[in-house]
Scaffold this motif. Sequence first.
Motif, PDB file in Angstrom:
ATOM      1  N   LEU A 222       0.802  -1.298  -0.179  1.00 38.19           N
ATOM      2  CA  LEU A 222       0.151   0.224   0.021  1.00 38.19           C
ATOM      3  C   LEU A 222       0.829   1.404  -0.082  1.00 38.19           C
ATOM      4  O   LEU A 222       0.391   2.438  -0.769  1.00 38.19           O
ATOM      5  N   ILE A 223       2.113   0.988   0.750  1.00 38.11           N
ATOM      6  CA  ILE A 223       3.108   2.395   0.769  1.00 38.11           C
ATOM      7  C   ILE A 223       3.346   2.601  -0.705  1.00 38.11           C
ATOM      8  O   ILE A 223       3.577   3.723  -1.034  1.00 38.11           O
ATOM      9  N   MET A 224       3.874   1.356  -1.373  1.00 37.85           N
ATOM     10  CA  MET A 224       4.428   1.409  -2.714  1.00 37.85           C
ATOM     11  C   MET A 224       3.308   2.211  -3.538  1.00 37.85           C
ATOM     12  O   MET A 224       3.679   2.808  -4.404  1.00 37.85           O
ATOM     13  N   LYS A 225       2.062   1.632  -3.512  1.00 35.30           N
ATOM     14  CA  LYS A 225       1.090   2.321  -4.433  1.00 35.30           C
ATOM     15  C   LYS A 225       0.885   3.874  -4.029  1.00 35.30           C
ATOM     16  O   LYS A 225       0.588   4.625  -4.970  1.00 35.30           O
ATOM     17  N   HIS A 226       0.416   4.071  -2.908  1.00 36.73           N
ATOM     18  CA  HIS A 226       0.180   5.606  -2.241  1.00 36.73           C
ATOM     19  C   HIS A 226       1.240   6.381  -2.073  1.00 36.73           C
ATOM     20  O   HIS A 226       1.044   7.603  -2.199  1.00 36.73           O
ATOM     21  N   GLY A 227       2.431   5.938  -1.911  1.00 36.75           N
ATOM     22  CA  GLY A 227       3.395   6.829  -1.435  1.00 36.75           C
ATOM     23  C   GLY A 227       3.502   7.559  -0.547  1.00 36.75           C
ATOM     24  O   GLY A 227       2.396   7.048   0.703  1.00 36.75           O
ATOM     25  N   SER A 228       4.520   8.196   0.111  1.00 38.29           N
ATOM     26  CA  SER A 228       4.100   8.802   1.525  1.00 38.29           C
ATOM     27  C   SER A 228       3.321  10.004   1.380  1.00 38.29           C
ATOM     28  O   SER A 228       3.227  10.742   0.578  1.00 38.29           O
ATOM     29  N   ALA A 229       2.470  10.114   2.494  1.00 44.32           N
ATOM     30  CA  ALA A 229       1.369  11.171   2.813  1.00 44.32           C
ATOM     31  C   ALA A 229       1.999  12.337   3.151  1.00 44.32           C
ATOM     32  O   ALA A 229       3.033  12.265   3.813  1.00 44.32           O
ATOM     33  N   VAL A 230       1.482  13.457   2.849  1.00 39.06           N
ATOM     34  CA  VAL A 230       2.245  14.885   3.182  1.00 39.06           C
ATOM     35  C   VAL A 230       1.235  15.297   4.174  1.00 39.06           C
ATOM     36  O   VAL A 230      -0.001  15.108   4.296  1.00 39.06           O
ATOM     37  N   PRO A 231       1.795  15.929   5.188  1.00 39.75           N
ATOM     38  CA  PRO A 231       1.034  16.573   6.342  1.00 39.75           C
ATOM     39  C   PRO A 231      -0.036  17.760   5.722  1.00 39.75           C
ATOM     40  O   PRO A 231       0.463  18.485   4.873  1.00 39.75           O
ATOM     41  N   PRO A 232      -0.848  17.955   6.465  1.00 42.50           N
ATOM     42  CA  PRO A 232      -1.907  19.147   6.330  1.00 42.50           C
ATOM     43  C   PRO A 232      -1.012  20.538   6.001  1.00 42.50           C
ATOM     44  O   PRO A 232      -1.214  21.330   5.239  1.00 42.50           O
ATOM     45  N   SER A 233      -0.027  20.764   6.690  1.00 39.57           N
ATOM     46  CA  SER A 233       0.796  21.877   6.766  1.00 39.57           C
ATOM     47  C   SER A 233       1.266  22.133   5.240  1.00 39.57           C
ATOM     48  O   SER A 233       1.460  23.115   4.773  1.00 39.57           O
ATOM     49  N   GLU A 234       1.816  20.845   4.751  1.00 37.60           N
ATOM     50  CA  GLU A 234       2.324  20.981   3.213  1.00 37.60           C
ATOM     51  C   GLU A 234       1.305  21.046   2.411  1.00 37.60           C
ATOM     52  O   GLU A 234       1.724  21.652   1.228  1.00 37.60           O
ATOM     53  N   GLU A 235       0.240  20.479   2.363  1.00 35.37           N
ATOM     54  CA  GLU A 235      -0.855  20.281   1.555  1.00 35.37           C
ATOM     55  C   GLU A 235      -1.466  21.883   1.104  1.00 35.37           C
ATOM     56  O   GLU A 235      -1.869  22.092   0.331  1.00 35.37           O
ATOM     57  N   ALA A 236      -1.443  22.698   2.448  1.00 36.48           N
ATOM     58  CA  ALA A 236      -1.837  23.923   2.302  1.00 36.48           C
ATOM     59  C   ALA A 236      -1.099  24.800   1.176  1.00 36.48           C
ATOM     60  O   ALA A 236      -1.378  25.907   0.817  1.00 36.48           O
ATOM     61  N   ARG A 237       0.360  24.317   1.186  1.00 29.56           N
ATOM     62  CA  ARG A 237       1.216  25.287   0.226  1.00 29.56           C
ATOM     63  C   ARG A 237       0.815  24.811  -1.323  1.00 29.56           C
ATOM     64  O   ARG A 237       0.451  23.944  -1.776  1.00 29.56           O
ATOM     65  N   PRO A 238       1.004  25.856  -2.092  1.00 25.99           N
ATOM     66  CA  PRO A 238       0.902  25.907  -3.370  1.00 25.99           C
ATOM     67  C   PRO A 238       1.905  24.822  -4.096  1.00 25.99           C
ATOM     68  O   PRO A 238       2.827  24.396  -3.547  1.00 25.99           O
ATOM     69  N   GLU A 239       1.460  23.824  -5.207  1.00 23.97           N
ATOM     70  CA  GLU A 239       2.007  22.648  -5.695  1.00 23.97           C
ATOM     71  C   GLU A 239       3.590  23.051  -5.927  1.00 23.97           C
ATOM     72  O   GLU A 239       4.496  22.322  -5.496  1.00 23.97           O
ATOM     73  N   ARG A 240       3.730  24.351  -6.529  1.00 25.15           N
ATOM     74  CA  ARG A 240       5.277  24.340  -6.892  1.00 25.15           C
ATOM     75  C   ARG A 240       6.080  24.662  -5.908  1.00 25.15           C
ATOM     76  O   ARG A 240       7.298  24.600  -5.919  1.00 25.15           O
ATOM     77  N   GLU A 241       5.370  24.910  -4.552  1.00 27.14           N
ATOM     78  CA  GLU A 241       6.539  25.454  -3.384  1.00 27.14           C
ATOM     79  C   GLU A 241       7.013  23.982  -2.729  1.00 27.14           C
ATOM     80  O   GLU A 241       7.781  23.989  -1.774  1.00 27.14           O
ATOM     81  N   ARG A 242       6.221  23.053  -2.993  1.00 28.88           N
ATOM     82  CA  ARG A 242       6.431  21.690  -2.571  1.00 28.88           C
ATOM     83  C   ARG A 242       7.781  21.084  -3.003  1.00 28.88           C
ATOM     84  O   ARG A 242       8.123  21.273  -4.315  1.00 28.88           O
ATOM     85  N   ARG A 243       8.462  20.363  -2.002  1.00 23.97           N
ATOM     86  CA  ARG A 243       9.845  19.728  -2.463  1.00 23.97           C
ATOM     87  C   ARG A 243       9.496  18.376  -2.357  1.00 23.97           C
ATOM     88  O   ARG A 243       8.822  17.880  -1.399  1.00 23.97           O
ATOM     89  N   SER A 244      10.575  17.648  -2.959  1.00 25.98           N
ATOM     90  CA  SER A 244      10.688  16.195  -2.911  1.00 25.98           C
ATOM     91  C   SER A 244      11.949  15.846  -3.453  1.00 25.98           C
ATOM     92  O   SER A 244      12.611  16.555  -4.017  1.00 25.98           O
ATOM     93  N   ILE A 245      12.339  14.513  -2.775  1.00 23.63           N
ATOM     94  CA  ILE A 245      13.657  13.892  -3.336  1.00 23.63           C
ATOM     95  C   ILE A 245      13.355  12.573  -3.940  1.00 23.63           C
ATOM     96  O   ILE A 245      12.461  11.945  -3.319  1.00 23.63           O
TER      97      ILE A 245
END
Lengths: 372, 148
Positions: A222-245
Motif C-alpha cells: 500500500l505504501i508502494m501504491k500510495h507513496g508517503s502522505a504529506v501533512p496538512p501544513s504541506e498540503e496547504a502550500r501551492p504545488e510549485r512550492e512543495r519539494r521532494s527527493i
Amino acid sequence: MWRGSMAKSSSAGLSALGARVWNWCDERLALSSIWAIAEKKTVPLHRHTFWYFWGGISLLLFIVQAITGVLLLIYYRPGPEAYDSVRSITYDIQFGWFVRSLHSWAANLMVFAVFVHMFSVAFMKAYRRPREFGWWTGLALMGLVLVFGFSGYLLPWDELSYFATAVGLEIPRSLPGVGALIANIVQGGPEVSTVTVQRFFALHVFVLPLVFMGILGVHLALIMKHGSAVPPSEEARPERERRSIPFFPNFATQDLVMWLICFNVLCVMAFVFPWQLGKPADPLASAPEGIHPEWYFMSQFQVLKVLGEWIPGYLGEILGIGLFTLGGVLWGLLPLYDNTSQSGVRARHATWLALIALIGLLALTIWGYAGL
Amino acid sequence: MPADLTRRKLIWGGLGAAAAAYAGALGYPVYRYLADPAEEAAELAKVTEMELPEEELPAAGSATILQFGARKAILIRHDDDTMVCFSAVCTHLGCTVAYQADQDRIYCACHGGVYDPRTGQNVSGPPPRPLEEFNVERLDGKVVIRRA
C-alpha cells in the motif's frame, strides 16, 4: 575469439558479459520495469520528513528479530527444559548472551518504534483517503507486535515471566461467560505451566510471524501504491512550492544511514546492558514484591489497578477492559471520521484525540512506575 | 600514491573496507555462536583414555559400543577372552558398524562393508581403509582403552 577480446580489454569483456547476464534475467524477470517504478518514486521533503524514517526503523527491527529469533531457535527447547536451555544460551554458549540480548532489546525498541510510527502517522494525518487500509493494517501489525512481546516474554520460563503471563491471562479470564474458557485454552489448563510455554512457543515462532508477514506485505504494498502522505501544513502550500527527493538513491541512502545508527544503538544496548535471567519459575512460590509488566503494558496495568481500587471486583476490571476496547475502536475509526484533506473541525477533533491518547498513555505509564 | 587513485575510488574503497569490517564484526559472534557445539566436541575429541569397570564389559563372544570422547568405539571380547577395540565408525560413509560373532566379522549394514574382527582390516565391500585400532589394557577390576 572471445578469449582474445577478453585478453585485450578484460573490463570491456566483463561488462559485456554483465550486460548479457542482465538482459537474460531482465527478459524473464522484468527487472527493468521494477527499476523504472523505483526510479520514479519520490519522498516529500519538508520539516516533518524525519518522521518518515520510523516505519523503516520498525521494519529493520523486525528483520533483526527474525534473524536473532532463528539463532535462538537453534538452542532453545520449549516445554519443561525451557529454563535450562535459556540458561545455557545466556551463560554457556559462545555469544549466546549477545544474541539473546539483541532479541530482547530489539523487541523493546521495536515496540517503541512502532508507537512513534503510529503517532507520527496520526499527527501527520497520513491515514486519510486513500490510505485508510494503511492505517488499519498498521494497527493490526501493532497489535501483533504486542502479542509477540507478551508470548515471547514467557519463553525463558523464569519467575518474572511466569507471573507476567499469569497476570496477563487474568484479563481475558475476567470477560463474562467465555472468559475462563478462552484463558484455559490459551494457557492449556487452569493455570500457567510448561504446557503454556509450549503453546506460546508455537504461537511466537510460527503463527505470529506468518500472520505478521502477510499483513506486512499488504502494508508495504500500500505504501508502494500510495507513496508517503504529506501533512496538512504541506498540503496547504501551492504545488510549485512543495519539494521532494527521489526515493532511490537519495531517500534510500538516508534510510540506510538511519538503519545503521539504530542497529549500532541496539548493539551498544545489548552489549552494555545484557538481558538477565531470573530464578526458574516456581508455580508454588509467592509473587515477588513490586512485580509489574513490561513498560508497554504499563498503562493498561495502571488503569486496571486504579479502577480496581475505585470500583473493587469484577465491575472495575470489566470497566477497564471496556475503556481500552472503546479507545481502540475509536482510534481505528479515525480515518472514517477525519477523511477529508481540508483542515476542518473534524481534523481538529482528530488531532485532539491523538494528543489525548498520547498524553494519556504517557501519563498512565509514568503514574504506573511511580506507584511501584 | 598511485597516479590513477581518484577521490571517487578512495571513497568507494574506504566504504567497502568499512562495510567488510562491519560484516566481520557481526559475522564473528554469529559464527562462534553456531560453532559452539562443534568446539565442545573438538574439546571432547582430545580425550585419549577411558576406563571401563569389569562389570560393564561385554560377555565373551560379544561386543559393546562405547562413547570414547567425541567418537564411538566398538569393544569386542572374543571367545578366547582376548579383547580388541576399534573405532566403530565405518571408513566408507560413517555408519556405525556391528560385530557379528556367528560370522566372525565386523559388518556395516549401510553398504555391506566387512572388517576383520581381530585386526580391524577392511576385508570386503566398499570401505577404503581399516578401522582405527585402540589399545586395550586389562588391569585389576577394569579395562583401560587408549588412543595410540
